[in-house]
Design an enzyme around this catalytic site. Structure first.
Site, mmCIF file in Angstrom:
data_model
loop_
_atom_site.group_PDB
_atom_site.id
_atom_site.type_symbol
_atom_site.label_atom_id
_atom_site.label_comp_id
_atom_site.label_asym_id
_atom_site.label_seq_id
_atom_site.Cartn_x
_atom_site.Cartn_y
_atom_site.Cartn_z
ATOM 1 N N SER A 227 0.840 -1.200 0.000
ATOM 2 C CA SER A 227 0.000 0.000 0.000
ATOM 3 C C SER A 227 0.884 1.263 0.000
ATOM 4 O O SER A 227 1.639 1.476 -0.941
ATOM 5 C CB SER A 227 -0.968 -0.058 1.188
ATOM 6 O OG SER A 227 -2.022 0.850 1.023
ATOM 7 N N ASP B 77 -9.706 -5.639 -4.286
ATOM 8 C CA ASP B 77 -8.806 -4.665 -3.661
ATOM 9 C C ASP B 77 -9.166 -3.232 -4.045
ATOM 10 O O ASP B 77 -9.533 -2.959 -5.187
ATOM 11 C CB ASP B 77 -7.379 -4.975 -4.145
ATOM 12 C CG ASP B 77 -6.284 -4.510 -3.209
ATOM 13 O OD1 ASP B 77 -6.459 -3.455 -2.572
ATOM 14 O OD2 ASP B 77 -5.255 -5.205 -3.139
ATOM 15 N N HIS C 116 -7.676 -5.891 0.171
ATOM 16 C CA HIS C 116 -6.417 -5.136 0.289
ATOM 17 C C HIS C 116 -5.353 -5.821 1.155
ATOM 18 O O HIS C 116 -4.198 -5.423 1.130
ATOM 19 C CB HIS C 116 -6.724 -3.746 0.851
ATOM 20 C CG HIS C 116 -5.633 -2.740 0.675
ATOM 21 N ND1 HIS C 116 -5.048 -2.464 -0.544
ATOM 22 C CD2 HIS C 116 -5.003 -1.921 1.581
ATOM 23 C CE1 HIS C 116 -4.123 -1.528 -0.393
ATOM 24 N NE2 HIS C 116 -4.073 -1.189 0.883
#
Length: 292
Positions: A102, A241, A268
């Site tokens: 991320s 995601d 995610h």
């Protein structure tokens, strides 16, 4: 498995690190998300890779076990890039693989492109955000799939600047349980690490929610420079995601030596949602990168 922990001086304070394993293969350094989250959720899965190589986890300055300075000028990408360089130097990591998740992929891209470090054997972009604008466009599309009243709540509070309201927080949860973590109940390692996160860092750099970038990362876009990353690269994301398969595939297409893997039952946090497959995919990629 042997574990070593300690603190390293970086610009702005001290960061805490954990080194798991002591095998002879090239070390892997893991960059957590946020900004302002902690290493804990990633370590709960990826520590097993320490069976044949050192795996280094650390809490970025401001979060987890690291110092928590209150100087807001510290919360910028350039300082986090310097921090990563300091950690490599302090731990004598001449050769490394990097895994960023991320926000950690933003940090990894900035490090590779701007610092042009030597000795990075490969890079793993896990649920990447390499263009904040593209992320926002994806988020807007995902929000359109939420119940109409939830959409209206999000829009109203973002327009009025009342994103700290309970209504907005509840609407966020609807989005998060679809596109951030689909496990119910939420894994303990996620709920337990929350109090150790730093909301101030998140607000300063990103914004009030995953889908509302208002901080200093809102103009972040490294897509024009991705072609400069000329090492074995792996892009992974979940089918559901917020870092969508479409955008992840787009980033992969811009990197010369890159491959893509989508976890079909994840959002995610594929490393928690499909733990075994996640570890298998990462392990296989590292072995392949080292055989070249």
């Amino acid at each position: 498995m042997r574990m070593q922990e300690g603190y390293i001086e970086v610009p702005g304070g001290r960061v805490w690190y954990s080194r798991v394993g002591e095998g002879e293969k090239t070390p892997l350094i893991v960059l957590h998300g946020g900004p302002g989250n902690t290493h804990d959720p990633l370590k709960s899965t990826l520590h097993v890779l320490g069976d044949d190589r050192p795996v280094i986890f650390y809490d970025q300055l401001g979060s987890g076990n690291s110092d928590r300075p209150t100087d807001l000028t510290l919360w910028k990408t350039e300082r986090f890039v310097e921090e990563l360089a300091c950690i490599r130097q302090a731990l004598d990591l001449k050769e490394v693989h990097i895994l960023g998740h991320s926000w950690g992929t933003m940090l990894a891209a900035a490090y590779l492109v701007d610092a042009k470090p030597e000795g990075v054997q490969s890079i793993i972009f896990s649920s990447p955000c390499l263009s904040a604008e593209r992320w926002k466009q994806d988020a807007d599309r995902l929000i359109e799939q939420l119940p109409v009243d939830t959409q209206q709540t999000i829009a109203t509070h973002e327009e009025q600047g009342t994103t700290d309201s309970q209504e907005y927080q509840d609407a966020m949860k609807e989005y998060y349980k679809r596109h951030v973590c689909r496990l119910d109940p939420m894994p303990t390692v996620m709920t337990e690490s929350r109090p150790k996160a730093n909301k101030e860092v998140y607000m300063t750099m990103w914004g009030p929610s995953e889908f509302c970038p208002t901080g200093n990362l809102k103009t972040f876009d490294y897509t024009p420079q991705l072609h400069q990353i000329n090492i074995p690269s792996l892009f992974v994301c979940g089918r559901y995601d917020e870092a969508t398969p479409e955008s992840t595939g787009y980033y992969q297409s811009l990197v010369p030596k890159a491959e893509l893997h989508v976890f079909e039952n994840s959002s995610h946090v594929g490393y928690l949602e499909e733990t075994d497959e996640y570890v298998q995919v990462i392990r296989r990629f590292l072995q392949k990168a080292e055989s070249k």
